[in-house]
Structure formats: C-alpha cells, structure tokens
Design a protein around this motif. Sequence first.
Motif, PDB file in Angstrom:
ATOM      1  N   UNK A 136      29.637 -37.206  21.571  1.00  0.00           N
ATOM      2  CA  UNK A 136      30.065 -35.953  22.175  1.00  0.00           C
ATOM      3  C   UNK A 136      31.158 -35.297  21.354  1.00  0.00           C
ATOM      4  N   UNK A 137      31.032 -35.418  20.066  1.00  0.00           N
ATOM      5  CA  UNK A 137      32.067 -34.892  19.193  1.00  0.00           C
ATOM      6  C   UNK A 137      31.511 -33.797  18.309  1.00  0.00           C
ATOM      7  N   UNK A 138      32.268 -32.725  18.167  1.00  0.00           N
ATOM      8  CA  UNK A 138      31.911 -31.685  17.216  1.00  0.00           C
ATOM      9  C   UNK A 138      32.628 -31.996  15.916  1.00  0.00           C
ATOM     10  N   UNK A 139      31.877 -32.348  14.897  1.00  0.00           N
ATOM     11  CA  UNK A 139      32.485 -32.748  13.638  1.00  0.00           C
ATOM     12  C   UNK A 139      33.090 -31.555  12.905  1.00  0.00           C
ATOM     13  N   UNK A 163      31.861 -39.571  34.355  1.00  0.00           N
ATOM     14  CA  UNK A 163      30.785 -38.710  34.849  1.00  0.00           C
ATOM     15  C   UNK A 163      30.441 -37.624  33.836  1.00  0.00           C
ATOM     16  N   UNK A 164      31.445 -37.120  33.144  1.00  0.00           N
ATOM     17  CA  UNK A 164      31.200 -36.154  32.069  1.00  0.00           C
ATOM     18  C   UNK A 164      30.304 -36.781  31.004  1.00  0.00           C
ATOM     19  N   UNK A 165      30.619 -38.010  30.627  1.00  0.00           N
ATOM     20  CA  UNK A 165      29.811 -38.701  29.624  1.00  0.00           C
ATOM     21  C   UNK A 165      28.394 -38.955  30.136  1.00  0.00           C
ATOM     22  N   UNK A 166      28.271 -39.290  31.425  1.00  0.00           N
ATOM     23  CA  UNK A 166      26.956 -39.569  31.997  1.00  0.00           C
ATOM     24  C   UNK A 166      26.113 -38.299  32.100  1.00  0.00           C
ATOM     25  N   UNK A 170      26.271 -35.745  30.113  1.00  0.00           N
ATOM     26  CA  UNK A 170      25.828 -35.462  28.745  1.00  0.00           C
ATOM     27  C   UNK A 170      24.715 -36.419  28.322  1.00  0.00           C
ATOM     28  N   UNK A 171      24.848 -37.698  28.707  1.00  0.00           N
ATOM     29  CA  UNK A 171      23.831 -38.690  28.334  1.00  0.00           C
ATOM     30  C   UNK A 171      22.488 -38.366  28.976  1.00  0.00           C
ATOM     31  N   UNK A 172      22.514 -38.002  30.263  1.00  0.00           N
ATOM     32  CA  UNK A 172      21.270 -37.674  30.958  1.00  0.00           C
ATOM     33  C   UNK A 172      20.604 -36.444  30.362  1.00  0.00           C
ATOM     34  N   UNK A 173      21.417 -35.502  29.948  1.00  0.00           N
ATOM     35  CA  UNK A 173      20.868 -34.305  29.324  1.00  0.00           C
ATOM     36  C   UNK A 173      20.150 -34.662  28.029  1.00  0.00           C
ATOM     37  N   UNK A 174      20.762 -35.554  27.242  1.00  0.00           N
ATOM     38  CA  UNK A 174      20.117 -35.990  25.994  1.00  0.00           C
ATOM     39  C   UNK A 174      18.826 -36.736  26.293  1.00  0.00           C
ATOM     40  N   UNK A 175      18.870 -37.617  27.305  1.00  0.00           N
ATOM     41  CA  UNK A 175      17.692 -38.413  27.651  1.00  0.00           C
ATOM     42  C   UNK A 175      16.541 -37.533  28.123  1.00  0.00           C
ATOM     43  N   UNK A 176      16.893 -36.394  28.728  1.00  0.00           N
ATOM     44  CA  UNK A 176      15.869 -35.464  29.208  1.00  0.00           C
ATOM     45  C   UNK A 176      15.309 -34.600  28.087  1.00  0.00           C
ATOM     46  N   UNK A 177      15.877 -34.777  26.891  1.00  0.00           N
ATOM     47  CA  UNK A 177      15.376 -34.041  25.740  1.00  0.00           C
ATOM     48  C   UNK A 177      15.924 -32.649  25.608  1.00  0.00           C
ATOM     49  N   UNK A 178      17.062 -32.380  26.264  1.00  0.00           N
ATOM     50  CA  UNK A 178      17.667 -31.050  26.170  1.00  0.00           C
ATOM     51  C   UNK A 178      18.572 -31.003  24.949  1.00  0.00           C
ATOM     52  N   UNK A 179      17.969 -30.765  23.805  1.00  0.00           N
ATOM     53  CA  UNK A 179      18.737 -30.707  22.567  1.00  0.00           C
ATOM     54  C   UNK A 179      18.809 -29.309  21.991  1.00  0.00           C
ATOM     55  N   UNK A 180      18.666 -28.312  22.869  1.00  0.00           N
ATOM     56  CA  UNK A 180      18.603 -26.929  22.404  1.00  0.00           C
ATOM     57  C   UNK A 180      19.958 -26.391  21.955  1.00  0.00           C
ATOM     58  N   UNK A 181      21.052 -27.007  22.428  1.00  0.00           N
ATOM     59  CA  UNK A 181      22.384 -26.515  22.085  1.00  0.00           C
ATOM     60  C   UNK A 181      23.070 -27.464  21.113  1.00  0.00           C
ATOM     61  N   UNK A 182      23.858 -26.892  20.205  1.00  0.00           N
ATOM     62  CA  UNK A 182      24.643 -27.714  19.283  1.00  0.00           C
ATOM     63  C   UNK A 182      25.974 -28.119  19.907  1.00  0.00           C
ATOM     64  N   UNK A 183      26.270 -27.594  21.084  1.00  0.00           N
ATOM     65  CA  UNK A 183      27.501 -27.922  21.794  1.00  0.00           C
ATOM     66  C   UNK A 183      27.283 -29.204  22.594  1.00  0.00           C
ATOM     67  N   UNK A 184      27.986 -30.307  22.270  1.00  0.00           N
ATOM     68  CA  UNK A 184      27.762 -31.565  22.989  1.00  0.00           C
ATOM     69  C   UNK A 184      28.187 -31.508  24.452  1.00  0.00           C
ATOM     70  N   UNK A 216      23.525 -33.693  44.513  1.00  0.00           N
ATOM     71  CA  UNK A 216      22.417 -34.648  44.548  1.00  0.00           C
ATOM     72  C   UNK A 216      21.693 -34.683  43.209  1.00  0.00           C
ATOM     73  N   UNK A 217      21.499 -33.529  42.606  1.00  0.00           N
ATOM     74  CA  UNK A 217      20.845 -33.478  41.298  1.00  0.00           C
ATOM     75  C   UNK A 217      21.679 -34.184  40.239  1.00  0.00           C
ATOM     76  N   UNK A 218      23.004 -34.006  40.291  1.00  0.00           N
ATOM     77  CA  UNK A 218      23.877 -34.650  39.313  1.00  0.00           C
ATOM     78  C   UNK A 218      23.861 -36.164  39.473  1.00  0.00           C
ATOM     79  N   UNK A 219      23.916 -36.628  40.723  1.00  0.00           N
ATOM     80  CA  UNK A 219      23.957 -38.067  40.988  1.00  0.00           C
ATOM     81  C   UNK A 219      22.640 -38.737  40.619  1.00  0.00           C
TER      82      UNK A 219
END
Length: 216
Positions: free
Chosen positions: A1-4, A165-168, A170-184, A210-213
């Motif tokens: 979750x880092x912007x290099x 929860x912030x990390x989770x 972001x992780x779920x978004x990646x797992x769902x294949x939402x890689x459209x944004x370069x912003x982590x 409920x959706x987040x959980x």
Amino acid sequence: MTILSKDAPAEISHPAHPEHKLKLTAAGAAEFQCDVCKELGAGDRYMCRPCDFDLHSDCALAEATLAHPLLKGRELQLRYGDDGGRTCGACGGKVLGLHYHCAAKKGMDLHPCCAALPLAIPQEELTLELRKEASHRCSSCRERGRGRTWFYRSTCKTVYLHVACVREIARRSRAAGDGSSTDPFASVKDAALQIYRAKRDESELERVILELVLGG
C-alpha cells in the motif's frame, strides 16, 4: 500500500539477500509475501527472480532508526527476527520478521509497512487522519480499540477505521481484481466516502457496513 517515490533506486543490495542485487519490479496488483517482514504485500516490490525473493519497498528502503510523528520523543530501531510474541502497535498483527522496536517503558513495535502509512489520506469530500487511538467504534468492523491499535479518523469525525481494517479493505479490493487505480488507497477512500454519505440513512449505513465486513 505504498506509493513509491520516483527517486526509488531501480536496483539495490540488501543484507537479507546478499547473494544478488534486488531489482525494483512492477508487479501489478498480485499479492506476495515479503521474505523479510513476512507480511503480505502487492504491487511494486524489490525482487530477485532467480531466488524467488520478494521484498516490500518499505522494508527494502527502511532506515536503521525511525522517529514517527505519532510517537514523539521515541526512537525506534530496525530489527530482524520476531523476538517472540510481539504485535504491531499500528495494526495489531503479529510481528514475524523485520520490524521497528522501541525499548521505552511501554515499548512499541511497528511493521515497516505500517510505519510508512501516510499521516493523511485526502480526498474531495473528507480526509482520513492517522491517530494513535480513538474512542469510537470502527466504521467497518464495528469493534472498538482492538488493544488500542491505531485508527484513521475523518476530519469531520464521522468515519473511523482501524489500520487493520484499512489494510483488509485494500486487500479485498486487490483480491477482487480491482486494479484500475494506481492509488493503493483508492478502495479505502471509496469505502470511507460510502460510510460518510450513508450516515444520513441508518438502513443504508447498515448495508455499507455489511458489505465491508463480508467483502461483498
């Protein structure tokens, strides 16, 4: 979750893998486990392909000492190994490898990736600010302090999110294949905005939570 940073070196030598140099590699949203801190990561990393060695950029470029803005008056030292039974003061997760440690009276340990989290996550309608603790329930998991781990709190004081929860999110978004944004933090911003807007409607708020959980 880092912007290099654009100034991040393309190739480095690291004591954790002295046999070969590590190259900065763009790897999309695919997850990996850092071979030094043992935490999951995604995106750009330092790699040795022949040895299948992966390193978070935060771990690769971590300074030997850290003075964190939320830990005024403390100096944390970079350490290798888990030292047994330690947890990260920011996310509450186990310390399994490389970490920052403060030997002050109350002590403090931080994953390098948690130590590198931004102090603020801004967007148009609200800004999330990193804080050491909060008295409110997390807007995502609905739990309170989780052992007094760190929170992101909106400046309007309506959205509260554990670092874990912030990390989770972001992780779920990646797992769902939402890689459209370069912003982590794009998925975190979206979740915070949904919560903020849904505060006006209790039934809508419950749906968003409920959706987040459930990761739906």
